[in-house]
Scaffold this active site. Structure first.
Site, mmCIF file in Angstrom:
data_model
loop_
_atom_site.group_PDB
_atom_site.id
_atom_site.type_symbol
_atom_site.label_atom_id
_atom_site.label_comp_id
_atom_site.label_asym_id
_atom_site.label_seq_id
_atom_site.Cartn_x
_atom_site.Cartn_y
_atom_site.Cartn_z
ATOM 1 N N LYS A 89 1.699 -2.121 5.952
ATOM 2 C CA LYS A 89 0.397 -1.157 6.166
ATOM 3 C C LYS A 89 -0.845 -2.532 6.612
ATOM 4 C CE LYS A 89 1.558 2.260 2.838
ATOM 5 N NZ LYS A 89 1.073 3.636 2.375
ATOM 6 N N PHE A 91 -2.811 0.570 -3.132
ATOM 7 C CA PHE A 91 -1.766 0.646 -4.564
ATOM 8 C C PHE A 91 -0.399 1.022 -4.284
ATOM 9 C CE2 PHE A 91 -4.323 0.750 -8.472
ATOM 10 C CZ PHE A 91 -5.875 0.875 -8.008
ATOM 11 N N ASN A 151 0.582 16.441 -7.074
ATOM 12 C CA ASN A 151 1.122 15.537 -7.768
ATOM 13 C C ASN A 151 0.113 15.431 -9.093
ATOM 14 O OD1 ASN A 151 -0.822 13.420 -7.715
ATOM 15 N ND2 ASN A 151 -0.205 13.394 -5.167
ATOM 16 N N ASP A 192 2.706 12.712 0.642
ATOM 17 C CA ASP A 192 3.307 12.085 1.883
ATOM 18 C C ASP A 192 3.606 13.110 2.767
ATOM 19 O OD1 ASP A 192 3.294 9.593 0.967
ATOM 20 O OD2 ASP A 192 5.189 9.903 -0.250
ATOM 21 N N PRO A 201 -0.681 11.885 7.746
ATOM 22 C CA PRO A 201 -1.059 10.555 8.144
ATOM 23 C C PRO A 201 -1.285 9.489 7.184
ATOM 24 C CG PRO A 201 -3.055 11.953 8.210
ATOM 25 C CD PRO A 201 -1.784 12.973 8.072
ATOM 26 N N ASP A 202 -1.057 8.377 7.353
ATOM 27 C CA ASP A 202 -1.078 7.192 6.348
ATOM 28 C C ASP A 202 -2.273 6.937 6.508
ATOM 29 O OD1 ASP A 202 -1.052 4.977 4.975
ATOM 30 O OD2 ASP A 202 0.967 4.930 4.855
ATOM 31 N N ILE A 203 -3.387 7.132 5.518
ATOM 32 C CA ILE A 203 -4.893 6.921 5.763
ATOM 33 C C ILE A 203 -5.065 5.564 5.493
ATOM 34 C CG2 ILE A 203 -6.855 7.193 4.470
ATOM 35 C CD1 ILE A 203 -5.512 9.982 3.076
ATOM 36 N N LYS A 251 4.868 -3.422 1.288
ATOM 37 C CA LYS A 251 3.836 -2.338 1.638
ATOM 38 C C LYS A 251 2.797 -3.242 2.283
ATOM 39 C CE LYS A 251 4.393 1.151 -0.716
ATOM 40 N NZ LYS A 251 4.653 2.158 -1.992
HETATM 41 O O1 C5P Z 1 3.286 4.529 0.833
HETATM 42 P P1 C5P Z 1 2.895 4.771 -0.421
HETATM 43 O O2 C5P Z 1 2.447 6.189 -0.729
HETATM 44 O O3 C5P Z 1 3.609 4.243 -1.634
HETATM 45 O O4 C5P Z 1 1.549 3.858 -0.558
HETATM 46 C C1 C5P Z 1 0.563 3.907 -1.489
HETATM 47 C C2 C5P Z 1 -0.551 3.690 -0.966
HETATM 48 O O5 C5P Z 1 -0.938 4.184 0.511
HETATM 49 C C3 C5P Z 1 -1.820 3.885 -1.984
HETATM 50 O O6 C5P Z 1 -3.105 2.949 -1.661
HETATM 51 C C4 C5P Z 1 -2.291 5.298 -1.350
HETATM 52 O O7 C5P Z 1 -3.604 5.486 -1.354
HETATM 53 C C5 C5P Z 1 -2.119 4.908 0.335
HETATM 54 N N1 C5P Z 1 -1.708 6.044 1.071
HETATM 55 C C6 C5P Z 1 -2.513 6.639 2.044
HETATM 56 N N2 C5P Z 1 -2.021 7.691 2.855
HETATM 57 C C7 C5P Z 1 -0.808 8.274 2.594
HETATM 58 C C8 C5P Z 1 -0.029 7.509 1.799
HETATM 59 C C9 C5P Z 1 -0.518 6.759 0.796
HETATM 60 O O8 C5P Z 1 -3.756 6.150 2.225
HETATM 61 N N3 C5P Z 1 -0.299 9.144 3.343
#
Ligand code: C5P
Length: 398
Positions: free
Chosen positions: A342, A324, A210, A279, A306-308, A338
């Site tokens: 999260k 963010f 991106n 994503d 994975p969602d970090i 969000k």
């Molecule tokens: O779910 P979304 O991508 O909109 O959320 C954005 C936030 O989640 C940002 O802080 C981004 O760094 C974090 N994020 C993450 N891991 C992912 C997707 C988003 O840490 N896989």
């Protein structure tokens, strides 16, 4: 020597005999790494010439509010946005009065009204003018507006009198400017920040990614260091130079960012997820370059990354976790969702439908949201915004 590396200092010079010391001040600021631009009032030019300041600063000197040429290149609003700090040295009694009255009838006063950068004054005047109740009242007003006063010192004055009203020496002013950035708000804190995009390999030469530049995350890392923190910056591929005094952990994919984040976030005090993490990633990474076929269509199967930040927010003990939310519609509503989904402590929401801010730009405007309130931070340079966000977060950490 405390540093002013990459700091943009707008030096305002007003009319007073101490203006001759401003030339030396420019040199001292530049020695510490600052980029300096100079604005002179009409009266200042009676004491020292713009040419001297132009030669020393390496930038054109700005003198007029209504100068079509200057407005086309860098007008007062651009200058106001450009600055990390506005330093007025010397600040005359007249300028202090005009600043406290909120006047905007010359370039320097208009700029002080327009800027979101901190303003510092180095007063210089006759001791009688300094002690005058009118001056003292004006200074009380300015202090209440968070204008910082550097000096004055006491001693013999150009007018032959002795007392308070001498401008601080250039070296003292340069040092005070550097200290202005070192807030100490995060002293002793361990901070982990993710920044930039991730790249998800398709084959050895192609990837999904991106447009994230990494600027916001890097600015936050710099602001956290300035505030006294020990900072680990986990960065996807960017074109930015590594910030000074930051432990940079370069990564490429979301999975690598995840591994590095969980490793470094354990035991940290603050985690900020500024990265634009992909994503999804391709389910298969081809070991050889995928050849162009005869088909008109082809399909990539993607699997979720994975969602970090959500994983970091599940750590025990949990660091104060800030995410963010880049949204193009219903900004606050989506950001709050969000925050809850999260289990974050705060979300920094920015509207990516607005031009000139956010992704890949030098400016940003955001809303800081936690469980109690939302605080709007209007458009400003990412470096300034980062300092303001660090101050908000630091207040909550304490
Ligand atoms: O779910 P979304 O991508 O909109 O959320 C954005 C936030 O989640 C940002 O802080 C981004 O760094 C974090 N994020 C993450 N891991 C992912 C997707 C988003 O840490 N896989």
């Amino acid at each position: 020597m405390s540093s002013l590396t990459n700091k943009r200092i707008l030096l305002g010079i007003t009319g007073g005999i101490a203006a001759y010391k401003s030339a030396e001040l420019v040199r001292r600021l530049k020695e510490r790494g600052a980029d300096v631009r100079v604005i002179m009032t009409q009266a200042a030019q009676e004491f020292i010439t713009p040419l001297t300041l132009q030669a020393l600063s390496g930038n054109p000197v700005h003198t007029d509010l209504l100068d079509p040429q200057a407005e086309a290149a860098m007008g007062h609003i651009e200058l106001a946005r450009w600055a990390d700090l506005v330093l007025v040295a010397p600040a005359s009694a007249n300028f202090i009065a005009r600043l406290s009255a909120g006047r905007g009838d010359d370039l320097l006063s208009a700029l002080c009204l327009a800027t979101t950068a901190p303003i510092a004054l180095a007063p210089a005047m006759n001791q009688g003018m300094w002690h005058n109740q009118a001056t003292q009242d004006n200074l009380t007003t300015l202090r209440a507006r968070d204008v910082r006063l550097l000096g004055p010192a006491a001693g013999s004055q150009a007018c032959g009198e002795t007392g308070l009203g001498r401008m601080l020496e250039p070296e003292q002013l340069a040092k005070a400017c550097a200290e202005q950035f070192a807030s100490g708000l995060l002293t002793g804190k361990r901070v982990v920040i993710t920044a930039g995009p991730t790249r998800e390999a398709i084959d050895p030469v192609r990837y999904l990614s991106n447009h994230s530049s990494g600027k916001m995350g890097y600015a936050l890392a710099e602001a956290a260091v300035e505030a006294g923190a020990q900072v680990v910056l986990i960065s996807g591929p960017t074109h930015l130079p590594p910030p000074e005094r930051v432990a940079l952990v370069p990564v490429v994919s979301a999975q690598q960012m995840y591994d590095a984040a969980l490793k470094h976030a354990a035991g940290c005090d603050l985690f900020i997820g500024a990265a634009a993490v992909a994503d999804y990633r391709p389910e298969q990474v081809a070991s050889e370059k995928i050849k162009k076929g005869v088909e008109e269509h082809t399909t990539l199967t993607l699997v979720k990354n994975p969602d970090i930040i959500a994983a970091v927010a599940r750590l025990a003990p949990k660091p104060y976790t800030v995410g963010f939310a880049a949204e193009s519609e219903r900004l606050l509503e989506h950001a709050r969702t969000k925050l809850e989904r999260k289990t974050l402590d705060a979300v920094i929401a920015n509207d990516i439908s607005e031009e000139g801010i956010g992704f890949n730009s030098d400016d940003n405007a955001v809303t800081f949201i936690d469980n109690e309130r939302s605080i709007q931070l209007d458009q400003r340079r990412k470096s300034q915004l980062a300092r303001d966000l660090v101050a908000l977060v630091a207040a909550r950490l304490r």
